[in-house]
Design a protein around this motif. Structure first.
Motif, short mmCIF file in Angstrom:
data_model
loop_
_atom_site.label_atom_id
_atom_site.label_comp_id
_atom_site.label_asym_id
_atom_site.label_seq_id
_atom_site.Cartn_x
_atom_site.Cartn_y
_atom_site.Cartn_z
N PHE A 51 1.27 -0.83 -0.27
CA PHE A 51 -0.02 -0.01 -0.03
C PHE A 51 0.84 1.18 -0.17
O PHE A 51 0.11 1.84 -0.88
N VAL A 55 0.71 3.57 -3.38
CA VAL A 55 -0.51 4.86 -3.55
C VAL A 55 0.06 6.13 -4.17
O VAL A 55 -0.80 7.04 -4.34
N SER A 95 -3.20 -0.53 -4.81
CA SER A 95 -2.72 0.18 -3.46
C SER A 95 -4.48 -0.53 -2.58
O SER A 95 -4.18 -0.54 -1.91
#
Length: 254
Positions: A51, A55, A95
């Protein structure tokens, strides 16, 4: 594929040169990632690590997209936004979906940091150029090329997501064992997920038709293409019954 911004041009060529150098490096030494790196020192849980590193490539273009811009025709704005939306779609999936479904090993913090920096720079590069620098011609050829690029992107993304689903299904929660994947593009290549992602970004490059998009597609092929070969060789060494008809990355070719 004009590129009027000097900084954008420099970053694009840096991607091309960096991808070439990384490709040469991977032919000489084993890339340290995933199954090939020991989870020693400071590590991030796999889900959080994925993540955090992915992201930024979603947030940077989104912030650029939400900023006030100069008045444009609806056709011109659509041509700028649609390729960027495909780029953001990939990183939204990475993500918020892939990262929370993955069952991978903990990720060393330096890898998370370097990946986050790359995704930040690339996200800004793709977003800034498409929204503020790119110039598009009005022609049927351009429309046909754009449509073909989007179709290729969707095919690649479908292969990538389906291949990841197959890989996740090989393990029960908490397991770290390796098994032979079957189904989908794995019937043809060992790196089906890598093949799908490369097809994805080639489609994006065709649809966007910009230097930064082609530079990113080239960098992707150079960085993850050799991983497919490494996985192919690892599977052959681990499993005596590994299918001999499979190639590493390109069906029937390589």
């Amino acid at each position: 594929m004009e590129c009027q911004d000097a900084a954008v041009s420099s970053l694009s060529w840096a991607l091309i040169v960096g991808g070439s150098a990384y490709l040469v490096h991977q032919t000489r030494s084993h890339t340290q990632y995933g199954r090939y790196v020991a989870a020693e020192g400071l590590c991030c849980p796999a889900r959080l690590g994925w993540f955090l590193q992915e992201v930024p490539a979603l947030l940077l273009p989104l912030l650029l997209l939400l900023q006030p811009d100069e008045p444009q025709s609806s056709r011109d704005r659509t041509r700028r936004i649609l390729p960027l939306c495909t780029f953001m779609l990939h990183y939204f999936h990475r993500s918020f979906i892939y990262s929370f479904l993955t069952r991978g090993r903990p990720v060393p913090l330096p890898i998370v940091l370097y990946s986050a920096i790359f995704c930040s720079l690339n996200g800004f590069l793709q977003g800034h150029h498409l929204l503020h620098c790119a110039r598009f011609e009005d022609s049927r050829l351009t429309d046909a090329r754009t449509a073909a690029g989007f179709l290729l992107f969707l095919v690649g993304m479908t292969i990538n997501i389906h291949s990841d689903h197959i890989l996740r299904g090989l393990r029960r929660p908490g397991e770290t064992v390796y098994r032979i994947p079957y189904g989908g593009m794995f019937e043809f290549v060992s790196g089906a997920n890598f093949f799908g992602e490369i097809v994805e970004w080639c489609g994006y490059a065709v649809a966007a038709w910009t230097l930064p998009a082609f530079a990113f597609a080239f960098f992707t092929a150079c960085s993850i293409g050799p991983r497919a070969y490494q996985h192919h060789r690892d599977y052959q060494q681990r499993f005596e019954d590994y299918p001999r008809c499979r190639k590493a990355l390109l069906p029937l070719i390589l």
